[in-house]
Write an enzyme that holds these catalytic residues in place. Structure first.
Site, PDB file in Angstrom:
ATOM      1  N   HIS A 307       0.788  -1.005  -0.113  1.00  0.00           N
ATOM      2  CA  HIS A 307      -0.001  -0.023   0.078  1.00  0.00           C
ATOM      3  C   HIS A 307       0.891   1.075  -0.116  1.00  0.00           C
ATOM      4  O   HIS A 307       1.567   1.525  -1.206  1.00  0.00           O
ATOM      5  CB  HIS A 307      -1.001  -0.131   1.235  1.00  0.00           C
ATOM      6  CG  HIS A 307      -2.176   0.750   1.169  1.00  0.00           C
ATOM      7  ND1 HIS A 307      -2.220   1.657   0.305  1.00  0.00           N
ATOM      8  CD2 HIS A 307      -3.029   1.126   2.277  1.00  0.00           C
ATOM      9  CE1 HIS A 307      -3.507   2.537   0.790  1.00  0.00           C
ATOM     10  NE2 HIS A 307      -3.781   1.908   1.819  1.00  0.00           N
ATOM     11  N   HIS A 346      -1.965  -2.289 -10.019  1.00  0.00           N
ATOM     12  CA  HIS A 346      -3.145  -1.331  -9.101  1.00  0.00           C
ATOM     13  C   HIS A 346      -4.313  -2.336  -8.840  1.00  0.00           C
ATOM     14  O   HIS A 346      -4.488  -3.054  -9.924  1.00  0.00           O
ATOM     15  CB  HIS A 346      -3.430  -0.249  -9.404  1.00  0.00           C
ATOM     16  CG  HIS A 346      -4.027   0.683  -8.260  1.00  0.00           C
ATOM     17  ND1 HIS A 346      -5.354   0.520  -7.894  1.00  0.00           N
ATOM     18  CD2 HIS A 346      -3.308   1.465  -7.381  1.00  0.00           C
ATOM     19  CE1 HIS A 346      -5.467   1.343  -6.822  1.00  0.00           C
ATOM     20  NE2 HIS A 346      -4.290   2.107  -6.622  1.00  0.00           N
ATOM     21  N   ASP A 402       2.760   5.624  -6.686  1.00  0.00           N
ATOM     22  CA  ASP A 402       4.209   5.352  -5.884  1.00  0.00           C
ATOM     23  C   ASP A 402       5.351   5.538  -6.617  1.00  0.00           C
ATOM     24  O   ASP A 402       6.380   5.486  -6.235  1.00  0.00           O
ATOM     25  CB  ASP A 402       4.054   4.147  -4.991  1.00  0.00           C
ATOM     26  CG  ASP A 402       3.167   4.276  -3.906  1.00  0.00           C
ATOM     27  OD1 ASP A 402       3.165   5.407  -3.168  1.00  0.00           O
ATOM     28  OD2 ASP A 402       2.457   3.397  -3.374  1.00  0.00           O
TER      29      ASP A 402
END
Ligand code: ACO
Length: 466
Positions: A307, A346, A402
């Site tokens: 995460h 994702h 990210d």
């Protein structure tokens, strides 16, 4: 300076143009209608696909690559708003007017001063702790600043205690979809009620949300400083949220460009559907625990490498690869070993993550001005090309938020251990907005697990067990 701000604005508008070009912006009513409970939906392991609540806070369309907060797309919000405006929007369902924004900013300025919390936090060896662990501890200590729930007289009385056999009610039944909770609190209250001088109501109300949005940034900045052996510094009441956060971390007033970049990064991470940390926060809130514990649960969930912890991993990977020419061999080896590449893929997006659409070009712009970051950026570019080239079409694997956020934060001089805490500094707006919304029609979360164990086993006395 003005030129760079203008370049950033153009970059945002260009990212939006490309997003519109590549996907339709027509709403999909079949995905966004009111729910008639009980609802039939196909659920995968880990509750994938399950619909657990309705929300007006935000919407993610993974197939089209959309991210929407309260009806506004993320590209427009980044182009024209500050983080404070976006946090207000998430909590109040409308963008603030000038007067509302000014009042909100004043409250944040006041709540940024979490002096008692920092005094308590400094009693712990923060420099030896995991930064997310220290932040989680800090939010727990913040709770003491605002509530008296941990003091004897503040404890809940029997009026809203949970029945003692609460968890023995047989739940392994088909949900009947009643409007009222299957679990009832003895008093039947759905919302936390004032216990002593309104303190409990405050601990779950909008001011506690403001307090957390402001305080989490102060604590994160303090943790960054304590880890470097510096004492925390007080917020500057003249600065906005993004600038204040950078100032409290570095002790230096950021330039308008640095402030703008941090504002954009905070807006991009502020909310993202029913992700693991938001769900964790909502689960805790649904027991009528308070919002400080809820946010603590969100921080704990965010800490994981699947995460919020992924951007730190991305920087490690880029360092490990070393140079762009090493990328193809590194990707071959990693994929052959069945490994997942941090910063890609994702659970929801099966198209390009709109946040990466903004952060990628932003990282490129920053690397242009920082020659020392150029090789790492080139390695990142090559990695995106290789991974998306091999897995994009086939498995819908593209860079996620990210992948480029670490490069952006590094360009601001932020150390990798602080990347995930910064995620929390932003996401606290989404956590609090969703918890606040959910508590209006609270129903304790209680999914089922399918029992696949055995029955009728006999207990063998310990001296006879092999
Ligand atoms: N690298 C290589 N292959 C991948 C990656 C990846 N990063 N992500 C998924 N895949 C592959 C899987 O191996 C799987 O292949 P298979 O069908 O041949 O078995 C397929 O794509 C589907 O993968 P799942 O694991 O089922 O995808 P899921 O939706 O469960 O996982 C997750 C999503 C956890 C984010 C995953 O993509 C991952 O681990 N990525 C790396 C960690 C990361 O970047 N996390 C940050 C997410 S963004 C955020 O939380 C803010």
């Amino acid at each position: 300076m003005q030129d760079t701000i203008g370049t950033i604005q153009n970059l945002l508008l260009e990212a939006y143009r490309r997003a519109r070009e590549e996907s339709s912006s027509e709403p999909e009513p079949e995905l966004t209608h009111e729910v008639q409970w009980p609802i039939a939906c196909t659920v995968g392991p880990g509750l994938e696909g399950a619909i657990a609540s309705e929300t007006k806070v935000g919407y993610v369309n993974g197939a089209r690559g959309w991210l929407i907060y309260r009806g506004y797309n993320i590209f427009d919000l980044c182009s024209y708003c500050t983080y404070e405006e976006v946090a207000y929007l998430l909590l109040h369902d409308r963008l603030p007017n000038a007067e509302e924004l000014s009042r909100f900013k004043k409250k944040l300025a006041r709540y940024r001063l979490v002096t008692k919390t920092l005094r308590l936090l400094m009693g712990f060896p923060v420099e030896e702790m995991n930064a997310m662990g220290a932040l989680r501890l800090g939010t727990n200590l913040m709770r003491q600043e605002f509530t008296i729930l941990d003091q004897e007289e503040g404890r809940r009385g029997p009026c809203n205690a949970i029945g003692s056999d609460e968890d023995s009610i047989p739940m392994e039944t088909k949900p009947r979809g009643e409007e009222h909770a299957i679990y009832e609190f003895m008093s039947g209250v759905k919302k936390a009620e004032p216990v002593v001088n309104g303190q409990l109501a405050e601990a779950c109300g909008i001011d506690a949300c403001y307090h957390l949005i402001a305080g989490v940034s102060t604590i994160t900045a303090a943790v960054a400083r304590l880890r470097r052996g510096h004492v925390p510094i007080e917020p500057d009441p003249e600065l906005g949220h993004a600038a204040n956060f950078l100032y409290m971390m570095t002790g230096r007033r950021p330039s308008p460009v640095e402030e703008r970049i941090m504002d954009i990064a905070l807006i991009l991470h502020a909310d993202h559907g029913m992700n693991a940390s938001t769900f964790a926060a909502m689960v805790v809130a649904s027991t009528l625990s308070d919002i400080y514990f809820s946010v603590g649960a969100g921080i704990a969930a965010l800490n994981g490498p699947l995460h919020g912890g992924a951007n730190e991993q991305v920087m490690k990977v880029l360092k490990q690869i070393g140079a762009s020419e090493n990328v193809p061999a590194w990707v071959d080896k990693t994929l052959a070993g069945g490994g997942k590449i941090a910063g890609f893929g994702h659970r929801v997006y099966k198209a390009y993550d709109p946040r990466a659409r903004i952060l990628g070009p932003l990282a490129a712009m920053l690397a242009d001005n920082r020659p020392e970051l150029q090789p790492m950026f080139e390695t990142a570019g090559k990695l995106e090309q290789e991974v998306a080239g091999r897995l994009g079409e086939q498995k819908k694997i593209f860079p996620n938020v990210d992948f480029y956020s670490g490069l952006v934060y590094s360009s601001l001089g932020i150390e990798p251990e602080m990347f995930t805490p910064i995620f929390a500094v932003s996401r606290v707006a989404g956590w609090t907005a969703r918890v606040h919304e959910y508590l209006q029609h609270n129903r304790i979360f209680r999914p089922r697990a399918m029992y696949t164990g055995s029955f009728n086993k006999e207990v063998i006395p310990i001296d006879k067990r092999s």
